[in-house]
Design an enzyme around this catalytic site. Sequence first.
Site, PDB file in Angstrom:
ATOM      1  N   ARG A   1      34.561  40.019  36.216  1.00 39.12           N
ATOM      2  CA  ARG A   1      35.366  38.806  36.133  1.00 39.12           C
ATOM      3  C   ARG A   1      36.440  38.803  37.217  1.00 39.12           C
ATOM      4  O   ARG A   1      36.351  38.084  38.202  1.00 39.12           O
ATOM      5  CB  ARG A   1      35.986  38.680  34.727  1.00 39.12           C
ATOM      6  N   ASP A   2      37.420  39.665  37.079  1.00 38.06           N
ATOM      7  CA  ASP A   2      38.527  39.685  38.026  1.00 38.06           C
ATOM      8  C   ASP A   2      38.062  40.129  39.403  1.00 38.06           C
ATOM      9  O   ASP A   2      38.600  39.704  40.422  1.00 38.06           O
ATOM     10  CB  ASP A   2      39.623  40.617  37.504  1.00 38.06           C
TER      11      ASP A   2
ATOM     12  N   HIS B   1      47.160  46.282  33.126  1.00 32.72           N
ATOM     13  CA  HIS B   1      46.195  45.772  34.111  1.00 32.72           C
ATOM     14  C   HIS B   1      46.893  45.786  35.469  1.00 32.72           C
ATOM     15  O   HIS B   1      47.693  44.900  35.766  1.00 32.72           O
ATOM     16  CB  HIS B   1      45.793  44.343  33.704  1.00 32.72           C
TER      17      HIS B   1
ATOM     18  N   CYS C   1      43.159  37.568  43.205  1.00 32.88           N
ATOM     19  CA  CYS C   1      43.362  36.301  42.504  1.00 32.88           C
ATOM     20  C   CYS C   1      43.308  35.170  43.513  1.00 32.88           C
ATOM     21  O   CYS C   1      44.075  35.178  44.486  1.00 32.88           O
ATOM     22  CB  CYS C   1      44.719  36.296  41.786  1.00 32.88           C
TER      23      CYS C   1
END
Length: 316
Positions: free
Chosen positions: A19-20, A211, A244
């Site tokens: 995901r990230d 995280h 991100c």
Amino acid sequence: MDQSQPMPSRVHVTEVGLRDGLQNEARHLSTEDKVALVRALVAAGVREFELTSFVSPRAVPALADAAELVAALEDVQGVHWSALVPNVRGAERALAAGVDSVVLFVSASQTHNARNVNRDIAASLAGFTEIARLLEGSGVEVRGAIATAFGCPFEGDVDVAAVGDIARAFVDLGARRVSLGDTTGMATPPLVTERIRHLREVAPSLSPTLHFHNTRGIGLANVMQGLSLGIARYESSIGGLGGCPFAPGATGNIASEDLVYLLTEMGIDTGIDLPALIEASGLASRLMGRALPAQVSRAGPRLSLSDGDAVATARG
């Protein structure tokens, strides 16, 4: 008040690379390739994944196959699948797909939240109430995630009280776990201590997960600080994939193999086989078509020895 706790003897590692890690990559993997990577990670002993995000395919095209990916892994047993959801529509899709938990995410800074989900913090939290009602009685767990929990690339320092306020809101939603996200690698050991101590004061029922990104090279130093505070849950990304798309300068998460190497050398159990994890990282590198930033995958574990006869002898 001293809130130090014994260092954990076992740590739970959640793999977030699917995901990230993949959301910020120029190369988009096929569902088939993602499944192959997940199966390699499961074979290494990984038992918890933040597998995908049920966001708009237009916003994050790399994760457009969220439902298909969950379905393709239906036969895998003994593994917890979680997925990020930004709104009720995403939660409906995640529920239909059959995930084990949904992660409701909000930024601790207004500017990043606006860039990330196009709404302010209050609107995000208000929308979570409807999601919690939707999931009530479904057996799907609600978890919280607080992005920019250690600092914002647009606003700078983030008040620890803002992180605590969001954590309390997650408690009200029925969450038992919350992840503190170091979105652009702004965490430092003193900030880790401050955030964890504050959470234990204002939301003692929440189990925190840390995280970290390795943007400034101290991701594992922050893990060490978390361990000294008794934190036993961490999120990491195979090979150090990550970033991100809505935060300038964001680089990869701490690498799963680097984290597991550190914990193994400290005598802390993870249930993950390091050589097999390194093999999975090699697969990730081949799928992405480039070398990944993880260090242990290049050097090998500490006792990976070389053949002395294969090295030239110095002359002089």
